[in-house]
Design a protein around this motif. Structure first.
Motif, PDB file in Angstrom:
ATOM      1  N   ARG A  12      20.421  36.929  -9.411  1.00 25.75           N
ATOM      2  CA  ARG A  12      20.540  37.371  -8.022  1.00 25.75           C
ATOM      3  C   ARG A  12      19.531  38.482  -7.736  1.00 25.75           C
ATOM      4  O   ARG A  12      18.870  38.489  -6.710  1.00 25.75           O
ATOM      5  N   ALA A  13      19.405  39.400  -8.684  1.00 27.76           N
ATOM      6  CA  ALA A  13      18.456  40.501  -8.515  1.00 27.76           C
ATOM      7  C   ALA A  13      17.039  39.954  -8.347  1.00 27.76           C
ATOM      8  O   ALA A  13      16.290  40.370  -7.462  1.00 27.76           O
ATOM      9  N   LEU A  14      16.728  38.994  -9.171  1.00 25.20           N
ATOM     10  CA  LEU A  14      15.401  38.382  -9.113  1.00 25.20           C
ATOM     11  C   LEU A  14      15.158  37.768  -7.751  1.00 25.20           C
ATOM     12  O   LEU A  14      14.080  37.877  -7.175  1.00 25.20           O
ATOM     13  N   LYS A  15      16.223  37.107  -7.241  1.00 24.05           N
ATOM     14  CA  LYS A  15      16.097  36.436  -5.965  1.00 24.05           C
ATOM     15  C   LYS A  15      15.797  37.447  -4.861  1.00 24.05           C
ATOM     16  O   LYS A  15      14.921  37.238  -4.026  1.00 24.05           O
ATOM     17  N   TRP A  16      16.530  38.587  -4.915  1.00 20.46           N
ATOM     18  CA  TRP A  16      16.296  39.615  -3.898  1.00 20.46           C
ATOM     19  C   TRP A  16      14.907  40.207  -4.022  1.00 20.46           C
ATOM     20  O   TRP A  16      14.237  40.446  -3.019  1.00 20.46           O
ATOM     21  N   LEU A  17      14.478  40.394  -5.261  1.00 23.79           N
ATOM     22  CA  LEU A  17      13.126  40.909  -5.492  1.00 23.79           C
ATOM     23  C   LEU A  17      12.097  39.968  -4.873  1.00 23.79           C
ATOM     24  O   LEU A  17      11.131  40.384  -4.232  1.00 23.79           O
ATOM     25  N   HIS A  18      12.383  38.713  -5.082  1.00 23.78           N
ATOM     26  CA  HIS A  18      11.539  37.656  -4.551  1.00 23.78           C
ATOM     27  C   HIS A  18      11.439  37.766  -3.032  1.00 23.78           C
ATOM     28  O   HIS A  18      10.350  37.785  -2.457  1.00 23.78           O
ATOM     29  N   PHE A  19      12.622  37.883  -2.395  1.00 19.94           N
ATOM     30  CA  PHE A  19      12.643  38.005  -0.932  1.00 19.94           C
ATOM     31  C   PHE A  19      11.871  39.236  -0.476  1.00 19.94           C
ATOM     32  O   PHE A  19      11.110  39.197   0.482  1.00 19.94           O
ATOM     33  N   PHE A  20      12.089  40.325  -1.194  1.00 18.95           N
ATOM     34  CA  PHE A  20      11.458  41.577  -0.823  1.00 18.95           C
ATOM     35  C   PHE A  20       9.928  41.437  -0.890  1.00 18.95           C
ATOM     36  O   PHE A  20       9.207  41.847   0.014  1.00 18.95           O
ATOM     37  N   GLY A  21       9.473  40.827  -1.981  1.00 21.75           N
ATOM     38  CA  GLY A  21       8.029  40.601  -2.135  1.00 21.75           C
ATOM     39  C   GLY A  21       7.490  39.780  -0.989  1.00 21.75           C
ATOM     40  O   GLY A  21       6.465  40.110  -0.380  1.00 21.75           O
ATOM     41  N   LEU A  22       8.216  38.703  -0.675  1.00 22.49           N
ATOM     42  CA  LEU A  22       7.793  37.834   0.421  1.00 22.49           C
ATOM     43  C   LEU A  22       7.741  38.616   1.725  1.00 22.49           C
ATOM     44  O   LEU A  22       6.804  38.513   2.507  1.00 22.49           O
ATOM     45  N   PHE A  23       8.790  39.456   1.919  1.00 20.92           N
ATOM     46  CA  PHE A  23       8.886  40.232   3.141  1.00 20.92           C
ATOM     47  C   PHE A  23       7.672  41.154   3.280  1.00 20.92           C
ATOM     48  O   PHE A  23       7.023  41.212   4.318  1.00 20.92           O
ATOM     49  N   LEU A  24       7.334  41.828   2.181  1.00 20.65           N
ATOM     50  CA  LEU A  24       6.178  42.725   2.198  1.00 20.65           C
ATOM     51  C   LEU A  24       4.912  41.962   2.571  1.00 20.65           C
ATOM     52  O   LEU A  24       4.151  42.368   3.446  1.00 20.65           O
ATOM     53  N   ALA A  25       4.726  40.810   1.899  1.00 17.64           N
ATOM     54  CA  ALA A  25       3.519  40.028   2.129  1.00 17.64           C
ATOM     55  C   ALA A  25       3.457  39.578   3.581  1.00 17.64           C
ATOM     56  O   ALA A  25       2.420  39.703   4.251  1.00 17.64           O
ATOM     57  N   MET A  26       4.591  39.077   4.080  1.00 17.37           N
ATOM     58  CA  MET A  26       4.612  38.596   5.456  1.00 17.37           C
ATOM     59  C   MET A  26       4.353  39.734   6.427  1.00 17.37           C
ATOM     60  O   MET A  26       3.706  39.559   7.453  1.00 17.37           O
TER      61      MET A  26
END
Ligand SMILES: Nc1ncnc2c1ncn2[C@@H]1O[C@H](COP(=O)(O)OP(=O)(O)OP(=O)(O)O)[C@@H](O)[C@H]1O
Ligand SMILES: [Mg+2]
Lengths: 288, 361
Positions: A12-26
């Motif tokens: 789950r943590a990884l998934k959130w990290l993933h979202f966060f990274g995507l959010f930053l990039a976007m």
């Protein structure tokens, strides 16, 4: 059991990290664009406010109205610029595609002397920064008398885009096995028909993507256009943006409004062609 | 309906000559298979017949016409490519009808021809799919369908089955044979698989390094190979070749074993030769076919066995060379066991050791 739970939390943590990274990039990608669109709709006071106002209090079309208004009240010849941009970009793209298709096909299919060197040469032209050419081009164009003309700009952009379209289209034709055209010839086509009936439709998606690149390059190009265009007869939209710059002031709102008008056709084109791109990329006529 | 003739056909790529003056006469309705190892010029020859490759010398006839300078579309041929070369942007129906559409035939005629071809090859349920959505075997059938809709004079096949798995290959081989019986047309078929060649061909053309080594019916090239290349290329397992010297009408192998010169062959006294015998003609005593007039016996140590069910393949050693033999009604054999074998001499062959040519008397 414990390890299972730990595993789940980690996932789950990884998934959130993933979202966060995507959010930053976007955010990096989208915020400037959003900011431009937002600014074009709000009063100058709010644009200049410090600290920045994120949620606009008031949206209006003042900047657009002013832009299309008379020359005295901060208006610029938007429609003329738009027309110039359109004529120059479309014409240069069509020519660059035609040359790119002939060249790309030749590179993909035929063997001739010096092929490798010509190819390297074409790529090298891409290594020269466009601005470095602006002065020589200016002098030559002035001598020949094609400064500040559509023709001059089209010529410049064709020269800029051709190496790239050749390279891209060469790649797409290379993926098509030569046996396809051979099969068409056996089925009764001439060499020419085999190209238009089989190879062209199969490579169409690739050619379209080369077209988008060429179009966007011409549509957005500023450095050369700012030197080689002088007046409303040939100024393109990116150059037109500078009309909002007076000696001591900068009309941010107007600039953003024009920028929005510039972005819209490019977006529309990309969306139109994109569907085509995806549909065309499924490729299954040969063994697989 | 057409014959095909190749007269002294040569192909150069720059200074490199890859097909050396070959001659071939193919009769109307004949199924001819070009077979040979990779790189021997089979595809090049086929593509020259198709007109996809210019010929550097000689003449090619289709029917009574010299077609040297005709483009592919004027030769009235069809070709099935190794990678099928289906048009990926067209449905199966459009693929099948493409040649007729280019020929500007009326739509009704195209539909009829497409339906007919689809019927023959059981493609009817797939007609509206694109090639990308077909399996390998289905694509292969579409490629064949595209070839038959136009009723060409000559069909050309370039290794059409090499991308299929073994089972499908056997199945399609049968279909191709049936197709030939149905459409009755001249076929030139390229393969490097000698089993395919043997099973399909009316006549086999065996090629090596741009030369034709032998032309003949499958049985003919199997029973009377003109040289060691053909002998080892055709037939499975490959023919055993044993080095020896001719003394007093017998072949003396390197370890001193003597075998009479096979009937029908002749060699000089002292000539270095190779004795050729197929596994089917070397069998252990007691596990062989009934003896015939010309028999010889040899003793060999068996090194390895490969039981195949109704028979067992034996790998034995003789005069420093490996010899494969067959055992009928097999019994278990220990590795290292010494056995006596019967050789059916009238099925054996004798070749010149140097040139490899058969020493037919
Ligand atoms: N364009 C070319 N330029 C130079 N040599 C070529 C060219 N095409 C083929 N060759 C050579 O011609 C020879 C015959 O090639 P060909 O494709 O006819 O072989 P093949 O018998 O079909 O082999 P395979 O079973 O591998 O398909 C080969 O040695 C090949 O290297
Ligand atoms: Mg080949």
């Amino acid at each position: 059991m414990a390890s299972n739970a730990a595993h789940r939390t980690r996932r789950r943590a990884l998934k959130w990290l993933h979202f966060f990274g995507l959010f930053l990039a976007m955010m990096v990608l989208c915020v400037p664009g959003l900011w431009v669109v937002l600014n074009s709709f709000r009063p100058t006071v709010e644009i200049m406010a410090k600290p920045p106002v994120w949620i606009p209090n008031e949206l209006n079309l003042d900047h657009y109205r002013a832009m299309f208004g008379g020359v005295g009240e901060g208006g610029v010849p938007v429609l003329t610029y738009f027309r110039n941009s359109l004529i120059i970009s479309v014409t240069s793209t069509v020519i660059a595609l035609l040359v790119g298709m002939s060249g790309g096909y030749a590179f993909a299919r035929f063997r001739f002397k010096g092929k490798a060197w010509i190819f390297v040469g074409l790529m090298c032209t891409r290594a020269v920064p466009g601005v470095a050419l602006s002065l020589p081009l200016f002098i030559i164009f002035a001598r020949v008398g094609i400064i500040d003309t559509h023709f001059g700009m089209i010529l410049t952009y064709v020269a800029m885009n051709v190496p790239f379209t050749i390279w891209l289209i060469d790649g797409f034709f290379r993926q098509i096995p030569p046996s396809l055209a051979e099969a068409a010839q056996i089925d009764g086509c001439t060499r020419w028909q085999a190209f238009w009936q089989v190879e062209f439709p199969v490579a169409k998606a690739g050619i379209a993507s080369a077209g988008i690149f060429a179009f966007l390059t011409s549509w957005n190009e500023y450095a050369l256009a700012s030197q080689l265009t002088r007046s409303v007869t040939s100024k393109t939209m990116p150059v037109g943006l500078l009309d909002f710059q007076a000696e001591f002031t900068l009309n941010w709102g107007g600039m953003c409004a024009l920028a929005v008008l510039m972005i819209i056709p490019a977006l529309i084109l990309t969306f139109l062609v994109q569907k085509h791109l995806i549909a065309g990329l499924t490729f299954g006529g040969v063994k697989g | 309906m057409a014959q095909v003739h190749l007269r002294d056909v040569v192909k150069n790529y720059g200074p490199l000559e890859v097909v050396h003056s070959i001659n071939l006469d193919i009769a109307d309705n004949e199924f001819v298979v070009l077979v040979g190892p990779s790189g021997c010029g089979k595809s090049t020859t086929l593509r020259m017949i198709a007109g996809l490759e210019e010929i550097s010398g000689g003449e090619i006839f289709i029917g009574d016409n010299v077609v040297n300078d005709l483009p592919p579309r004027e030769r009235n041929i069809s070709m099935v490519f190794q990678n099928y070369a289906l048009y990926p942007h067209m449905t199966v129906r459009e693929n099948l009808g493409f040649s007729l559409k280019i020929a500007k035939r009326p739509q009704a005629e195209i539909d009829k021809a497409v339906d007919e071809a689809a019927e023959i090859l059981s493609l009817t349920p797939l007609l509206d799919r694109k090639p990308g959505a077909l399996s390998g075997g289905q694509r292969q059938r579409v490629a064949m369908g595209r070839a038959i809709v136009r009723h060409p004079d000559v069909f050309l096949f370039d290794e059409p089955l090499s991308n299929l798995d073994a089972k499908l290959r056997t199945q399609m081989r049968v279909e191709i044979k049936k197709l030939h019986q149905k459409v009755r047309s001249t076929i030139v078929y390229v393969t490097h698989d000698q089993v395919e060649a043997m099973t399909l061909a009316d006549r086999i053309v065996i090629m090596r390094d741009g030369h034709i080594e032998q032309i003949g019916t499958p049985l003919d090239v199997f029973e009377n190979p003109v040289n060691t290349f053909v002998a080892t290329f055709i037939g499975s397992p490959p023919m055993n070749l044993l080095n020896g010297v001719v003394r007093d009408g017998a072949v003396v192998l390197e370890d001193g074993t003597t075998v009479p010169v096979p009937p029908g062959y002749q060699a000089r006294e002292g000539q270095a030769v190779q004795l050729g015998m197929r596994a089917d003609n070397v069998m252990p005593v007691g596990h062989s076919l009934p003896p015939t007039e010309h028999m010889a016996q040899i003793e060999m140590d068996v090194n390895l066995t490969e039981p195949l069910g109704t028979e067992t393949l034996l790998f034995a050693e003789l005069a420093g060379a490996e010899v494969q033999a067959k055992m009928l009604n097999p019994r278990p054999v220990e590795a290292g066991e010494r056995m006596t074998f019967q050789v059916m001499l009238d099925k054996c062959h004798l070749f010149d050791a140097e040139s490899g040519a058969a020493l037919r008397g």
